[in-house]
Design a protein around this motif. Structure first.
Motif, short mmCIF file in Angstrom:
data_model
loop_
_atom_site.label_atom_id
_atom_site.label_comp_id
_atom_site.label_asym_id
_atom_site.label_seq_id
_atom_site.Cartn_x
_atom_site.Cartn_y
_atom_site.Cartn_z
N TYR A 83 -7.65 1.89 6.39
CA TYR A 83 -8.06 0.81 5.50
C TYR A 83 -6.86 0.42 5.16
CZ TYR A 83 -11.67 4.22 4.88
OH TYR A 83 -12.58 4.95 5.55
N GLN A 86 1.07 -1.12 -0.16
CA GLN A 86 -0.31 -0.32 0.30
C GLN A 86 0.98 1.13 -0.07
OE1 GLN A 86 -3.01 -1.73 2.83
NE2 GLN A 86 -3.41 0.38 2.61
N CYS A 91 -2.85 -0.56 -4.05
CA CYS A 91 -2.91 -1.31 -3.56
C CYS A 91 -2.24 -2.16 -4.76
CB CYS A 91 -4.08 -1.64 -2.93
SG CYS A 91 -3.44 -3.76 -2.49
N ASN A 148 -6.78 -0.71 -6.86
CA ASN A 148 -6.75 0.73 -6.10
C ASN A 148 -8.48 0.53 -5.77
OD1 ASN A 148 -4.35 0.83 -6.63
ND2 ASN A 148 -4.78 2.46 -7.93
N LEU A 149 -8.27 1.36 -4.33
CA LEU A 149 -9.79 1.45 -3.89
C LEU A 149 -10.22 3.28 -3.88
CD1 LEU A 149 -11.91 0.83 -1.26
CD2 LEU A 149 -10.44 1.68 0.24
N ALA A 155 -13.48 -0.57 -6.00
CA ALA A 155 -12.67 -0.59 -5.87
C ALA A 155 -12.34 -1.11 -7.62
CB ALA A 155 -12.15 -1.25 -4.96
N TRP A 206 -10.83 -5.27 0.63
CA TRP A 206 -10.43 -3.97 1.24
C TRP A 206 -11.35 -3.90 2.77
CZ3 TRP A 206 -7.01 -0.17 1.03
CH2 TRP A 206 -6.52 0.03 -0.21
N TYR A 207 -10.14 -3.43 3.53
CA TYR A 207 -10.68 -4.29 4.83
C TYR A 207 -10.81 -2.53 5.30
CZ TYR A 207 -11.24 -9.36 5.37
OH TYR A 207 -11.61 -10.13 5.17
N CYS A 255 -5.71 -3.37 2.82
CA CYS A 255 -5.55 -4.31 1.46
C CYS A 255 -5.32 -5.60 1.89
CB CYS A 255 -5.29 -3.61 0.47
SG CYS A 255 -5.05 -4.42 -1.29
#
Lengths: 116, 115
Positions: free
Chosen positions: A89, A6, A23, A75-76, A65, A35-36, A91
């Motif tokens: 955040y 990241q 990410c 990518n978010l 994403a 993604w968390y 990944c």
């Protein structure tokens, strides 16, 4: 073995700004991508996931994403952030169809601070 | 229903001591995972269980670390002869099946401090 990178450790935005968190992953096979998010004082929770199909996935709270296989990226994005999006955040990736498919590899996280 | 719970929430111990960290997964979840999260880093995989058996323990750093899940529900992570480098937040997660396609639900973690 898989790895996740990241790019941004800390991002600071004003409300209504657009967000993109990078990410990239490294793995030779097929992966599932996640993604968390961890809000202050709360547990890690799933924001969105990609297994197959449409590479643009939508998650909760207006996040999306895009999986770009050629770039090994996931990518978010969010068009307009809110103060309540302030969080960390992460990944994550796991290998599909593998005997160790339960093993998820996480990036080091990006801390997002949204100024009101 | 109740989420994943972990006890204790905080544990302070002295170097060389033995500690046990407990995880109660969501009822009905067959898969259970342990991760370790050091300051400024993401969760690092330690071990996961499918039912009672350890399906993958490749993330355990050395033989001082051991985990059990004798009845396929509660799990205990055991650390012998603790070292200062073991200080971290230990996270537990559970899912309906393997995390390949199932969402992992995380607990609040146990913050372990080794003095």
């Amino acid at each position: 073995a898989q790895s996740v990178s990241q790019h941004n450790h800390h991002v600071i935005l004003s409300e209504a700004a657009s967000l993109e968190l990078g990410c990239n992953y490294s793995y030779g096979g097929t992966v599932n991508l996640f993604w968390y998010v961890q809000y202050p004082g709360q547990h890690l929770q799933l924001l969105l996931k990609y297994f197959s199909g449409d590479p643009l996935v939508k998650g909760i709270k207006g996040f999306e994403a895009e999986f770009i296989k050629s770039k090994f990226s996931f990518n978010l994005r969010k068009p307009s952030v809110q103060w309540s999006d302030t969080a960390e955040y992460f990944c994550a990736v796991n290998a599909r169809g593998n005997t160790n498919a339960g093993k998820s590899t996480f990036g080091d996280g990006t801390t997002l601070t949204v100024k009101p | 229903g109740a989420g994943v719970s972990q006890t204790p929430s905080n544990k302070v111990t002295e170097k060389g001591k033995y500690v046990e960290l407990r995880c109660d997964p969501i009822s009905g979840h067959t898969a259970l995972y342990w991760y370790r999260q050091s300051l400024g880093q993401g969760p690092e995989f330690l071990i996961y269980f499918q039912g009672t058996g350890a399906a993958d323990d490749s993330g355990l750093p050395n033989d001082r670390f051991f985990a059990v899940r004798p009845e396929g529900s509660v799990s205990t992570l055991k650390i012998q002869r603790t070292e200062r480098g073991d200080s971290a937040v230990y996270l537990c997660a559970s899912s309906l099946g393997l995390a390949e396609y199932n969402e992992q639900f995380f607990g609040p973690g146990t913050r372990l401090t080794v003095l």
